[in-house]
Design a protein around this motif. Sequence first.
Motif, PDB file in Angstrom:
ATOM      1  N   TRP A 172      37.627  55.946 -65.085  1.00 33.58           N
ATOM      2  CA  TRP A 172      37.521  54.662 -64.074  1.00 33.58           C
ATOM      3  C   TRP A 172      38.336  54.957 -62.944  1.00 33.58           C
ATOM      4  O   TRP A 172      37.838  54.982 -61.642  1.00 33.58           O
ATOM      5  CB  TRP A 172      37.826  53.439 -64.799  1.00 33.58           C
ATOM      6  N   GLY A 223      41.749  49.310 -63.418  1.00 36.30           N
ATOM      7  CA  GLY A 223      41.545  50.523 -64.309  1.00 36.30           C
ATOM      8  C   GLY A 223      42.858  51.023 -64.673  1.00 36.30           C
ATOM      9  O   GLY A 223      42.850  51.530 -65.636  1.00 36.30           O
ATOM     10  N   ALA A 227      32.223  54.938 -62.257  1.00 32.60           N
ATOM     11  CA  ALA A 227      33.050  53.697 -62.554  1.00 32.60           C
ATOM     12  C   ALA A 227      32.578  52.556 -62.989  1.00 32.60           C
ATOM     13  O   ALA A 227      33.417  51.996 -64.214  1.00 32.60           O
ATOM     14  CB  ALA A 227      33.819  53.259 -61.110  1.00 32.60           C
ATOM     15  N   SER A 243      32.174  53.685 -66.853  1.00 38.00           N
ATOM     16  CA  SER A 243      33.494  53.539 -67.343  1.00 38.00           C
ATOM     17  C   SER A 243      33.936  52.136 -67.797  1.00 38.00           C
ATOM     18  O   SER A 243      34.475  51.948 -68.913  1.00 38.00           O
ATOM     19  CB  SER A 243      34.503  54.180 -66.503  1.00 38.00           C
ATOM     20  N   MET A 244      33.524  51.364 -66.816  1.00 39.20           N
ATOM     21  CA  MET A 244      33.893  49.952 -67.188  1.00 39.20           C
ATOM     22  C   MET A 244      33.055  49.233 -68.186  1.00 39.20           C
ATOM     23  O   MET A 244      33.728  48.552 -68.910  1.00 39.20           O
ATOM     24  CB  MET A 244      33.614  48.962 -65.681  1.00 39.20           C
ATOM     25  N   SER A 253      39.971  47.011 -58.196  1.00 37.27           N
ATOM     26  CA  SER A 253      39.422  47.989 -59.243  1.00 37.27           C
ATOM     27  C   SER A 253      40.116  48.880 -59.804  1.00 37.27           C
ATOM     28  O   SER A 253      40.558  49.203 -61.135  1.00 37.27           O
ATOM     29  CB  SER A 253      37.816  48.524 -58.848  1.00 37.27           C
ATOM     30  N   ALA A 257      38.095  44.949 -67.519  1.00 41.37           N
ATOM     31  CA  ALA A 257      36.630  45.556 -67.083  1.00 41.37           C
ATOM     32  C   ALA A 257      35.923  44.529 -66.438  1.00 41.37           C
ATOM     33  O   ALA A 257      35.066  45.136 -65.355  1.00 41.37           O
ATOM     34  CB  ALA A 257      35.901  45.842 -68.616  1.00 41.37           C
TER      35      ALA A 257
END
Length: 129
Positions: free
Chosen positions: A109, A80, A11, A14-15, A76, A48
Amino acid sequence: MSVLNRQQQIAAVSMGVVAIAAFLPWVSVFGLSVAGIEGDGKLTLLAAFAGLAALAFGTDVIGRRKLPQPAYVAVSGIAGAVVAIVAIADMNEFAAFGLYLTLFGGVAWVAALGWEFLEGRKAGSADAV
């Protein structure tokens, strides 16, 4: 040893990808391109940062956890999902590299958070037995 589990690491990466992709071209036509930050990339960049903040405060990254696990996953996960939805909505025949990275980053994410949620439920049901 890392304070993040595998799902949280995925995650976080990905962020980071989503944050970087906001500055890359999202649309390209006849050699002219427009960076994501000139449009919806501002929203994905903000998402993000919100996700990274939730990760930092929802884990032991910056010391003792300051945000409960369900709140971290909710904040989150919503951020996402916003990223993925924005990328899907902006996708067109002129989509460029940055928009594809945003889409894949947002999907990865959300998938990582889903995996973390399922692992947590599995561990919780194993503790109940």
